[in-house]
Each structure stands twice: as C-alpha cells, then as structure tokens.
Design an enzyme around this catalytic site. Structure first.
Site, PDB file in Angstrom:
ATOM      1  N   GLU A 128       0.862  -1.182   0.000  1.00  0.00           N
ATOM      2  CA  GLU A 128       0.000   0.000   0.000  1.00  0.00           C
ATOM      3  C   GLU A 128       0.897   1.230   0.000  1.00  0.00           C
ATOM      4  OE1 GLU A 128      -2.375   2.476   3.347  1.00  0.00           O
ATOM      5  OE2 GLU A 128      -2.750   0.318   3.345  1.00  0.00           O
ATOM      6  N   GLU A 180      14.849  -5.915  -0.798  1.00  0.00           N
ATOM      7  CA  GLU A 180      15.720  -7.081  -0.982  1.00  0.00           C
ATOM      8  C   GLU A 180      15.214  -7.873  -2.180  1.00  0.00           C
ATOM      9  OE1 GLU A 180      17.400 -10.851   1.621  1.00  0.00           O
ATOM     10  OE2 GLU A 180      15.483  -9.938   2.177  1.00  0.00           O
TER      11      GLU A 180
END
Length: 144
Positions: free
Chosen positions: A60, A121
C-alpha cells in the site's frame, strides 16, 4: 490470520510507480483518493500473486497531499521479492538509473532502495546462480 499488506509512505506518485511497477514489475490493483484526509492510497501486487488469488498480499503506497519529509527509511526494515534471474533484474534496474546498493555477488541476494529510501531485498528464486561478472566483483555502496 492472513497477511494483507505493507504500507509505505511516498513523496512522489510518478517516481514511486516507475520504481515499483516499471522497475520491480508490480501491478496497480486499485487506487483511492480521500479528500477529507487529503491522501491517496495505491495498492500494488505482483502479477504472479494476482494469478493465484483474488486477494494477494500487497504493498500500500500512501501519498499524503500535504508535503512531509520522511526520514529513516532504513528503520522500516525492508520489502523482499523473489526474482527469476537476479543478474538480469539488477542489470535492468541499473539501466533505469537505480543503484544496486548490495550487488548479487553470491548470485542470490541484492538490495536497492525506492525513491523514498525504502530498502528492497531481491532474492533469486530457487538455487543461487553461479557467481558471474560484473556482479561477482562489485562492492557495496551506501546503506540498505
């Protein structure tokens, strides 16, 4: 209990959508403007997750209409995505001007940051790829 989403605040919608959608390949699922609260919510999901379920885990993006300065993206931790080919992904992102902060020297893991300093990552799906130049000799840059 079911995981729903992770919220990150953004300072520029266009820059963030370029990073998350064009760079990482996520898709915008829905967007809502809240006039009374003066903010916009944009929900993103991976195409693979969208194929599997009607309610995938999402990111979000929260854009507050009144300018704010967001500091300390690192204290958030990071978002993690698996990728089909980490070297190709990092090359494509680098060609877009995104700095690979922790290169995938091991053929398995890399780190980048969003335009708002959120650490991302990238993990090779499945087994690590064999170490390969130029990535195998690249040094870390900055923080992630």
């Amino acid at each position: 209990m079911k995981y729903l989403h992770t919220m990150v605040r953004i300072s520029n919608i266009e820059d963030s959508l370029q990073f998350y959608c064009q760079g990482l390949g996520l898709q915008e699922v829905r967007r809502s403007d809240y006039d009374s609260g003066r903010f916009t919510l944009i929900f993103l999901a991976s195409p693979e997750d969208l194929k599997k379920t009607k309610n995938p885990p999402m990111i979000e993006l929260t854009y507050n209409w009144d300018p704010e300065t967001y500091l300390g993206g690192r204290n958030f931790g990071h978002l993690a995505f698996s990728v089909d080919h980490i070297y190709d992904t990092c090359s494509r992102l680098e060609a877009m001007g995104i700095t690979i902060l922790r290169p995938p020297r091991d053929g398995r893991m890399a780190f980048i940051k969003s335009p708002d300093g959120i650490s991302i990552e990238l993990l090779q799906s499945g087994d690590a790829l064999p170490p390969a130049p130029p990535w195998s000799t690249r040094q870390n840059s900055g923080s992630w």
